[in-house]
Design a protein around this motif. Structure first.
Motif, PDB file in Angstrom:
ATOM      1  N   LYS A 279       0.838  -1.206   0.000  1.00 10.54           N
ATOM      2  CA  LYS A 279       0.000   0.000   0.000  1.00 10.54           C
ATOM      3  C   LYS A 279       0.870   1.252   0.000  1.00 10.54           C
ATOM      4  CE  LYS A 279      -4.117   1.978   1.963  1.00 10.54           C
ATOM      5  NZ  LYS A 279      -4.928   2.040   0.752  1.00 10.54           N
ATOM      6  N   ALA A 280       0.401   2.257  -0.753  1.00  8.75           N
ATOM      7  CA  ALA A 280       1.179   3.500  -0.854  1.00  8.75           C
ATOM      8  C   ALA A 280       0.967   4.357   0.378  1.00  8.75           C
ATOM      9  CB  ALA A 280       0.754   4.262  -2.096  1.00  8.75           C
ATOM     10  N   SER A 281       2.090   4.844   0.940  1.00 15.55           N
ATOM     11  CA  SER A 281       1.981   5.883   1.967  1.00 15.55           C
ATOM     12  C   SER A 281       2.491   7.156   1.307  1.00 15.55           C
ATOM     13  CB  SER A 281       2.835   5.524   3.180  1.00 15.55           C
ATOM     14  OG  SER A 281       4.197   5.717   2.885  1.00 15.55           O
ATOM     15  N   GLU A 282       2.399   8.279   2.022  1.00 16.21           N
ATOM     16  CA  GLU A 282       2.868   9.529   1.414  1.00 16.21           C
ATOM     17  C   GLU A 282       4.374   9.479   1.145  1.00 16.21           C
ATOM     18  OE1 GLU A 282       1.376  12.721   3.777  1.00 16.21           O
ATOM     19  OE2 GLU A 282      -0.618  12.559   2.847  1.00 16.21           O
ATOM     20  N   LYS A 283       5.065   8.628   1.906  1.00 20.03           N
ATOM     21  CA  LYS A 283       6.515   8.566   1.828  1.00 20.03           C
ATOM     22  C   LYS A 283       7.018   7.480   0.882  1.00 20.03           C
ATOM     23  CE  LYS A 283       9.323   7.611   5.559  1.00 20.03           C
ATOM     24  NZ  LYS A 283       9.470   7.544   7.004  1.00 20.03           N
ATOM     25  N   ARG A 284       6.447   6.296   1.001  1.00 17.08           N
ATOM     26  CA  ARG A 284       6.951   5.154   0.222  1.00 17.08           C
ATOM     27  C   ARG A 284       5.887   4.059   0.184  1.00 17.08           C
ATOM     28  NH1 ARG A 284       8.908   0.940   3.407  1.00 17.08           N
ATOM     29  NH2 ARG A 284       8.646   1.303   5.629  1.00 17.08           N
ATOM     30  N   ILE A 285       6.156   3.048  -0.646  1.00 18.53           N
ATOM     31  CA  ILE A 285       5.240   1.899  -0.711  1.00 18.53           C
ATOM     32  C   ILE A 285       5.583   0.960   0.443  1.00 18.53           C
ATOM     33  CG2 ILE A 285       4.538  -0.106  -2.088  1.00 18.53           C
ATOM     34  CD1 ILE A 285       3.856   2.223  -3.698  1.00 18.53           C
ATOM     35  N   ILE A 286       4.563   0.522   1.169  1.00 12.23           N
ATOM     36  CA  ILE A 286       4.807  -0.380   2.293  1.00 12.23           C
ATOM     37  C   ILE A 286       4.434  -1.802   1.865  1.00 12.23           C
ATOM     38  CG2 ILE A 286       4.307  -0.839   4.739  1.00 12.23           C
ATOM     39  CD1 ILE A 286       5.320   2.035   4.238  1.00 12.23           C
ATOM     40  N   ASN A 287       5.360  -2.731   2.037  1.00  6.75           N
ATOM     41  CA  ASN A 287       5.098  -4.120   1.664  1.00  6.75           C
ATOM     42  C   ASN A 287       4.604  -4.920   2.865  1.00  6.75           C
ATOM     43  OD1 ASN A 287       5.619  -4.754  -1.133  1.00  6.75           O
ATOM     44  ND2 ASN A 287       7.599  -3.794  -0.701  1.00  6.75           N
ATOM     45  N   PRO A 288       3.643  -5.829   2.650  1.00  4.07           N
ATOM     46  CA  PRO A 288       3.102  -6.602   3.773  1.00  4.07           C
ATOM     47  C   PRO A 288       4.171  -7.386   4.527  1.00  4.07           C
ATOM     48  CG  PRO A 288       1.826  -6.997   1.785  1.00  4.07           C
ATOM     49  CD  PRO A 288       2.955  -6.123   1.388  1.00  4.07           C
ATOM     50  N   ILE A 381       7.348   7.307  10.983  1.00  9.91           N
ATOM     51  CA  ILE A 381       6.376   8.370  10.740  1.00  9.91           C
ATOM     52  C   ILE A 381       5.952   8.309   9.275  1.00  9.91           C
ATOM     53  CG2 ILE A 381       6.020  10.876  10.719  1.00  9.91           C
ATOM     54  CD1 ILE A 381       7.933  10.934  13.133  1.00  9.91           C
ATOM     55  N   LEU A 382       4.783   7.799   9.047  1.00 11.13           N
ATOM     56  CA  LEU A 382       4.261   7.751   7.681  1.00 11.13           C
ATOM     57  C   LEU A 382       2.746   7.835   7.731  1.00 11.13           C
ATOM     58  CD1 LEU A 382       3.045   4.613   7.057  1.00 11.13           C
ATOM     59  CD2 LEU A 382       5.470   4.135   7.090  1.00 11.13           C
ATOM     60  N   GLN A 383       2.177   8.213   6.591  1.00  8.92           N
ATOM     61  CA  GLN A 383       0.726   8.390   6.515  1.00  8.92           C
ATOM     62  C   GLN A 383       0.230   7.669   5.273  1.00  8.92           C
ATOM     63  OE1 GLN A 383      -1.538  10.061   8.535  1.00  8.92           O
ATOM     64  NE2 GLN A 383      -3.071   9.330   7.078  1.00  8.92           N
ATOM     65  N   PHE A 384      -0.706   6.716   5.455  1.00  2.00           N
ATOM     66  CA  PHE A 384      -1.232   6.029   4.277  1.00  2.00           C
ATOM     67  C   PHE A 384      -2.114   6.957   3.478  1.00  2.00           C
ATOM     68  CE2 PHE A 384      -0.027   2.240   6.669  1.00  2.00           C
ATOM     69  CZ  PHE A 384       0.713   1.619   5.665  1.00  2.00           C
ATOM     70  N   ARG A 385      -2.094   6.737   2.176  1.00  2.00           N
ATOM     71  CA  ARG A 385      -2.913   7.564   1.298  1.00  2.00           C
ATOM     72  C   ARG A 385      -4.130   6.758   0.869  1.00  2.00           C
ATOM     73  NH1 ARG A 385       0.158   9.310  -3.680  1.00  2.00           N
ATOM     74  NH2 ARG A 385      -1.683  10.582  -3.846  1.00  2.00           N
ATOM     75  N   GLY A 386      -5.030   7.445   0.213  1.00  2.00           N
ATOM     76  CA  GLY A 386      -6.107   6.719  -0.453  1.00  2.00           C
ATOM     77  C   GLY A 386      -7.433   6.712   0.264  1.00  2.00           C
ATOM     78  N   ILE A 387      -7.591   7.523   1.324  1.00  2.00           N
ATOM     79  CA  ILE A 387      -8.944   7.639   1.891  1.00  2.00           C
ATOM     80  C   ILE A 387      -9.395   9.085   1.734  1.00  2.00           C
ATOM     81  CG2 ILE A 387     -10.449   7.175   3.841  1.00  2.00           C
ATOM     82  CD1 ILE A 387      -8.718   5.097   4.777  1.00  2.00           C
ATOM     83  N   PRO A 388      -9.706   9.486   0.522  1.00  2.00           N
ATOM     84  CA  PRO A 388     -10.112  10.872   0.322  1.00  2.00           C
ATOM     85  C   PRO A 388     -11.556  11.101   0.726  1.00  2.00           C
ATOM     86  CG  PRO A 388     -10.187   9.681  -1.740  1.00  2.00           C
ATOM     87  CD  PRO A 388      -9.768   8.693  -0.694  1.00  2.00           C
ATOM     88  N   ASN A 389     -11.910  12.335   0.928  1.00  2.00           N
ATOM     89  CA  ASN A 389     -13.321  12.687   1.029  1.00  2.00           C
ATOM     90  C   ASN A 389     -13.798  13.075  -0.360  1.00  2.00           C
ATOM     91  OD1 ASN A 389     -12.552  14.003   4.125  1.00  2.00           O
ATOM     92  ND2 ASN A 389     -14.228  12.568   3.807  1.00  2.00           N
ATOM     93  N   PHE A 390     -15.014  12.640  -0.685  1.00  6.60           N
ATOM     94  CA  PHE A 390     -15.590  13.056  -1.959  1.00  6.60           C
ATOM     95  C   PHE A 390     -16.539  14.206  -1.674  1.00  6.60           C
ATOM     96  CE2 PHE A 390     -14.449   8.662  -2.324  1.00  6.60           C
ATOM     97  CZ  PHE A 390     -13.909   8.566  -3.593  1.00  6.60           C
ATOM     98  N   SER A 391     -16.850  14.974  -2.720  1.00  3.26           N
ATOM     99  CA  SER A 391     -17.809  16.051  -2.491  1.00  3.26           C
ATOM    100  C   SER A 391     -19.139  15.459  -2.043  1.00  3.26           C
ATOM    101  CB  SER A 391     -18.032  16.842  -3.774  1.00  3.26           C
ATOM    102  OG  SER A 391     -19.092  17.748  -3.551  1.00  3.26           O
ATOM    103  N   PRO A 392     -19.701  15.986  -0.944  1.00  2.00           N
ATOM    104  CA  PRO A 392     -21.046  15.523  -0.568  1.00  2.00           C
ATOM    105  C   PRO A 392     -22.073  15.930  -1.627  1.00  2.00           C
ATOM    106  CG  PRO A 392     -20.011  16.795   1.192  1.00  2.00           C
ATOM    107  CD  PRO A 392     -19.184  16.995  -0.029  1.00  2.00           C
ATOM    108  N   GLU A 393     -23.265  15.359  -1.514  1.00  2.00           N
ATOM    109  CA  GLU A 393     -24.330  15.675  -2.470  1.00  2.00           C
ATOM    110  C   GLU A 393     -25.342  16.636  -1.860  1.00  2.00           C
ATOM    111  OE1 GLU A 393     -24.984  13.588  -5.490  1.00  2.00           O
ATOM    112  OE2 GLU A 393     -22.914  12.896  -5.232  1.00  2.00           O
TER     113      GLU A 393
END
Ligand code: G4P
Length: 530
Positions: A279-288, A381-393
């Motif tokens: 999974k991609a973090s802001e810093k690097r790809i993390i392998n299981p 210290i890393l932060q996973f990416r990929g949980i964005p907020n979408f515009s509400p309706e």
């Protein structure tokens, strides 16, 4: 079993569908095959019926159920299978999007009579964009439905998937006789008129075997041969590499209710579906298989008991092992936390667990430390990416009805937003709070929960917003940006992370604004940096 074997045997996936296509039934049948439950009916559907819009007890009841069905884990042929539940109701689509950040693959269920429906289109689009491997299961073959090839076309066109059928039905609805399994190269038929008993699988040396005509009738045999020829000529051959890359999508047919094709789906799934992915973090790809633990929060569930305001934060383990009573770094808060009773999920029960592996989900009791998207690590210290907020309706001003309870109201709103029930914006002009939701149902859920869990009362006022657009503030100091901020001040707000948001009141005004300020970039999800 060693660490690497534990990772290799895990399969973490989600089942997605339009409501009523048969997701709950299929989940239950998979659990039955896995021996995780003994009888049908044990997994309750957590869908909120359309009529329940103002039935709060129903909402509460469903919340209770959805804790127990959030993760359904079982072992099948030595594979540890984690099914992550996704709500079918469209008002909770954002929950589903977030859950999709924690799966390694998905199974899409389609109703043979209804074909590809709107909710399926939206969810599959998210999977396609993220290149999540997808298996399609066409369900309810015991009912009259669309022609198998028309459905394959529909899946290709509407869902934009390149398909490869791995099974093909013999007859349909009243004439449904069984399934030819291309993947296993065998045939399975009903043994009785009532279609209750499924016969043993039969393997034939050749499709021209006259025995086949005897069993399914000459006409069906001829059709089957033609169809298999067509499949051979028209569709690409299955290969796992393309499936894992998200470029080729196997399709299987069946009837979850009748147990038809379910075991085959499960057998095919455990053979081809991916083990836990990097999974991609802001810093690097993390392998299981990295030794150090990392994971992220993709779901928060409030406790059902209003007297104890603790919650369960669901963490997907990305790398290393998660161990009970070991301190882990909560990266956003820069604080080490120990968890004395992490929950693992088994079938529809949860239990305290000492060690969990990549691909697993653990539920951590939380008194307000976590937000959706938070990262936990062994120390990095890393932060996973990929949980964005979408515009509400939907957007509404939220007002405090009882001035004596304003502290409770703020606390309640904060916590509900951390759970991801809705998004909160603050208007730049006057600091008024605006709640944005995916569906209208959430406004009622918020109002109800504020009152029952926090003792606070709120009211709403409509606000006409077409879309919330996150504004890239890289050029904030240039003249164009300054003018944009001045002229559009009325339409500017900040989200809960302090990011600048533009409320466009119509698609036309958004277009005009984009034309007028070409150097300003607008985004439709909150995660656009990097
Ligand atoms: P969902 O979770 O995707 O919303 O669907 P769910 O499994 O609840 O299934 C919706 C309805 O479709 C249910 O009927 C279920 O029994 C039926 N169903 C599921 N799979 C099949 C199948 O293979 N064949 C047929 N004929 N029906 C199927 P219901 O009447 O809405 O609910 P219930 O009273 O049976 O629970």
């Amino acid at each position: 079993m060693g660490f690497l074997e534990e990772i290799k045997r895990r399969r973490t996936f989600g089942i997605i569908s339009h409501p009523d296509a048969g997701k709950t039934t299929l989940t239950e049948k998979l659990l039955l095959f896995g021996g995780a439950i003994q009888e049908a009916g044990a997994v309750k559907s957590n869908k909120i019926k359309k009529s329940a819009t103002s039935d709060f007890m129903e909402i509460e009841r469903q919340r209770g159920i959805s804790v127990s069905t959030s993760v359904l884990a079982f072992v099948y042929k030595n594979k540890k299978i984690n099914i992550l539940d996704t709500p079918g109701h469209k008002d909770f689509a954002e929950d589903t999007f977030r859950t999709l950040t924690a799966v390694d693959s998905v199974i899409v269920v389609i109703d043979v009579a209804k074909g590809v429906e709107t909710q399926t289109e939206k969810l599959v689009e998210v999977c396609r964009m993220r290149k999540i491997p997808i298996i399609v299961f066409i369900n309810k073959l015991d009912r009259e439905g669309k022609d198998a090839f028309d459905l394959l076309d529909e899946v290709e066109q509407k869902l934009r998937l390149t398909v490869t059928p791995l099974s093909i039905p013999i007859g349909m609805g009243y004439d449904f006789k069984g399934i030819y399994n291309i993947w296993e190269n065998n045939i399975q038929l009903f043994e009785d008129e009532q279609k209750q008993i499924i016969g043993k699988k039969k393997q034939f040396q050749s499709l021209n075997d006259p025995e086949l005509s005897k069993i399914i009738g000459l006409e069906s045999h001829t059709v089957l041969k033609e169809e298999l020829e067509l499949i051979d000529g028209v569709y690409p051959k299955f290969n796992q590499k393309d499936y894992l890359k998200g470029d080729l999508h196997p399709v299987l047919f069946g009837s979850a209710l009748n147990n038809f094709g379910v075991e085959e789906l499960l057998n095919c799934f455990i053979e081809i579906a991916p083990e836990p992915l990097p999974k991609a973090s802001e810093k690097r790809i993390i392998n299981p298989n990295e030794n150090e633990f990392s994971g992220f929060v993709f779901k928060i569930h409030a406790n059902m008991d209003p007297n104890h305001r603790d919650r369960l934060a669901f963490i997907k383990i990305v790398s290393g092992t998660f161990e009970r009573n070991k301190p882990y770094l909560h990266v956003r808060k820069n604080k080490k936390i120990k968890f004395s009773s992490p929950n693992a999920f088994f079938a529809e029960k949860k239990q305290i667990v000492d060690i969990s592996y990549p691909g697993d989900i653990v539920g951590l009791h939380d008194t307000g430390n976590f937000k959706i998207g938070d990262t936990l690590t062994s120390g990095e210290i890393l932060q996973f990416r990929g949980i964005p907020n979408f515009s509400p309706e939907h957007f509404r001003f939220i007002n405090n009805v009882d001035p004596l309870k304003s502290k409770q109201l703020h606390k309640g709103i904060d916590q509900l937003m951390d759970e991801g029930v809705a998004q909160l914006f603050t208007l730049s002009l006057n600091n008024r709070k605006v709640v944005g939701t995916v569906g209208a149902l959430q406004f009622e859920v918020i109002q109800y929960r504020l009152e029952h869990e926090y003792g606070a009362k709120c009211s709403y006022e409509n606000l006409n917003v077409h879309k919330a657009c996150w504004v890239d503030t890289q050029n904030i100091d240039n003249e164009e940006f300054k003018e944009f901020k001045r002229i559009k001040q009325k339409f500017l707000a900040t989200d809960k992370h302090g990011q600048l948001v533009f409320f466009a009141d119509s698609s036309f005004s958004l277009q005009m604004t984009q034309q007028k300020y070409p150097s300003i970039v607008f985004h439709f999800t909150s995660e656009f940096k990097n």
